[in-house]
Motif scaffolding. Sequence first.
Motif, mmCIF file in Angstrom:
data_model
loop_
_atom_site.group_PDB
_atom_site.id
_atom_site.type_symbol
_atom_site.label_atom_id
_atom_site.label_comp_id
_atom_site.label_asym_id
_atom_site.label_seq_id
_atom_site.Cartn_x
_atom_site.Cartn_y
_atom_site.Cartn_z
ATOM 1 N N LEU A 53 28.546 8.417 -26.523
ATOM 2 C CA LEU A 53 27.204 7.840 -26.491
ATOM 3 C C LEU A 53 26.596 7.653 -27.872
ATOM 4 N N PHE A 54 26.946 8.555 -28.819
ATOM 5 C CA PHE A 54 26.261 8.479 -30.107
ATOM 6 C C PHE A 54 27.187 8.153 -31.283
ATOM 7 N N TYR A 55 28.394 8.721 -31.303
ATOM 8 C CA TYR A 55 29.217 8.560 -32.501
ATOM 9 C C TYR A 55 29.946 7.226 -32.552
ATOM 10 N N ILE A 56 30.615 6.863 -31.436
ATOM 11 C CA ILE A 56 31.349 5.599 -31.476
ATOM 12 C C ILE A 56 30.404 4.428 -31.768
ATOM 13 N N LEU A 102 30.027 22.607 -35.243
ATOM 14 C CA LEU A 102 29.852 21.906 -33.969
ATOM 15 C C LEU A 102 28.381 21.653 -33.671
ATOM 16 N N THR A 103 27.539 22.634 -34.010
ATOM 17 C CA THR A 103 26.104 22.450 -33.801
ATOM 18 C C THR A 103 25.607 21.270 -34.630
ATOM 19 N N PHE A 104 26.103 21.184 -35.849
ATOM 20 C CA PHE A 104 25.703 20.065 -36.698
ATOM 21 C C PHE A 104 26.157 18.739 -36.089
ATOM 22 N N LEU A 126 23.496 15.715 -35.478
ATOM 23 C CA LEU A 126 23.526 14.549 -36.367
ATOM 24 C C LEU A 126 22.961 13.263 -35.751
ATOM 25 N N PRO A 127 23.254 12.959 -34.476
ATOM 26 C CA PRO A 127 22.719 11.712 -33.907
ATOM 27 C C PRO A 127 21.195 11.613 -33.919
ATOM 28 N N LEU A 168 23.413 11.441 -19.933
ATOM 29 C CA LEU A 168 24.160 12.661 -19.613
ATOM 30 C C LEU A 168 23.940 13.794 -20.604
ATOM 31 N N VAL A 169 23.806 13.475 -21.879
ATOM 32 C CA VAL A 169 23.497 14.527 -22.846
ATOM 33 C C VAL A 169 22.303 14.129 -23.687
ATOM 34 N N SER A 170 21.482 15.115 -24.002
ATOM 35 C CA SER A 170 20.378 14.871 -24.914
ATOM 36 C C SER A 170 20.403 15.990 -25.942
ATOM 37 N N THR A 171 20.452 15.584 -27.195
ATOM 38 C CA THR A 171 20.510 16.559 -28.276
ATOM 39 C C THR A 171 19.373 17.570 -28.183
ATOM 40 N N VAL A 172 18.182 17.056 -27.887
ATOM 41 C CA VAL A 172 17.020 17.938 -27.861
ATOM 42 C C VAL A 172 17.144 18.980 -26.760
#
Lengths: 323, 295
Positions: free
Chosen positions: A42-45, B109-111, B115-116, B148-152
């Motif tokens: 979702l974010f890197y590619i 991994l946390t970084f 990052l996004p 599906l995923v949210s960094t926050v």
Amino acid sequence: MKVITNTKPSLPNKSNRTIRSMRRQLPFYLMMAPGLIFITILFYIPMGGVLIAFKDYNARDGIFGSPWMDPLFKNFEFFFKSDVARTVTFNTLFYNLLEAVAVTICALTIAILLNEVKNKFLSATYKGSILLPTFLSWIVIQYILFSLLSVDRGIVNSAITGNGGEAINWYSEPSYWRIILPIAYLWKNVGYFSVLYVAAIAGINPDYYEAAELDGASKWQKIRHITLPLLKPTIIVLSLLWVGKLFNGGLGDWNGFYTLPNDAGALYQTTDVIDTLVFRSLKKINDYGMASAIGLYQAVVGLFLVLISNYIIKKKDPDNALF
Amino acid sequence: MILRKLNLSKITLHLMFITMSLAFILPLILVVSISFTNEKWLMLDGYRFWPKEFSTAAYQYVFSGAGSILNAYGVTIFVTVVGTLLHLLITAMLSYSLTRPEVKHRRALTFFVYLPVLFNGGLVPQYILLTQVLHLKDTIWVLIIVYLVSTVNVLIMKNFFRTIPDSLIESARMDGSGEIRTFFQIVLPLSKPALATIGLFVTIAYWNDWMTASLYIESPNLRPLQYLLQSLMNNIGYLQSNAQASQSMEAAIGMLPSEGARMATCVLAIGPIILLYPLLQKYFEKGLTIGAVKE
């Protein structure tokens, strides 16, 4: 033999230790895998996709196969030479700054006043009403606004014509939206921040107020010299998080700028923000190159804003820094 | 004298809040009222806060299944339920593992997860990836995958897992429980408050999402509720901005549901939120302390 090895366990050699540590980590990596995979997808590619901004993209050749733009910055040139770039940048910043200031002042006022309502049931009811729009979609709010402002049936025009005035065509005059949009955003978001500030006020040590009362402080003095100074860190952190989002329409929640004016072309001058422009270029015109050029412009400025705001937060309040 | 003054300021305070509460609730009541008004009066008299002639025709139309609204309800419920459950599972597993000291590279991994927030490719590259590489255009899965995923949320969840005492996990390990079993049987049940708060927000996000469908969905039977609502509104918008066209369009009105039916659809889209509201409000206020100010 067995007895001897048991009393004198030999240290595992290095490769043994690596295997053991890997075996211990394995279940965690299994659990992380879905999350990491979806973050990558979702974010890197898509990050690599910013190349499109410099390409004359066509679906057949894909991102890498499509020819480069000639000159390379043509997509950007096209955007920045048009009036649109100035309009959307101005609108985005204008509405964001207005919203940040209006929401902060109104939410603080409401929170301080809510704190004076001692009846628990009433306080919960008031909070519940103010918070309600937070959970509504921008489409539902579009319907609500339409029932208020519809030219021939809207309740506002009914009130105007009922008093002898002339019906106003809200959906075709851009200047009205400079007021309508901020009010709509305030209406949707003020509840969230009011309740947030109420929670922050509840966290203030009551001893301060008791001591102030003993000294004969008035209500206003308590607000001025206790509540506001102790809320200052929260206000600052929230404002700085907004600084990181200044370049995102509606401070990251841009959908209202698209739905409320019904995406009407006649209103773009005062309703178009960067995100709505990108969305429209992609959805309606299918102009990938320009849409991603504008997107990249937004992302790069956004990156600097986030870095700046995080740098300041880290200095003021390290606990709330993002990284 | 003092007593009177006190009462006066109290009355002013409550009057102010009652007025303000009305400003937040009345617009919603207006929509509800329109949906229960006889269509004839809407044409003659416009919208009113109270129906001149009460009618449930709009709802009968909606529930007769004529306007594909029931189908849209089904799509929205499926996406919301499946999406929220998957989101919670993925987020909980990821953020729990990121707090475990056994994971050597957890800082890196946390970084990777954070990052996004700094930089993202934006809408266009994601659109191309989902449509032309993963071929998810016009499938129900695209409505789920984008949230599906949210960094926050990973961040909030991670902060919460830090509060679970290590000794609990250690003693489960002593009892011979594997790490994955420990997570599902001991850690997850303890995380109910955090899961409920994040879950409610994710539910709202899925329920209210129209943008994804507007970009990726073409088949009418895959339209979620909010997107259906939006297309209905676009039709009204068109009629509003083209007064002449509206005369002829209204003559051929068969293709458009009535005004009342549109508002009834809107009310049905808000319905579950109102029903869940006491729960929502409670967990919302709780969530403010779990996630601190990091929204």
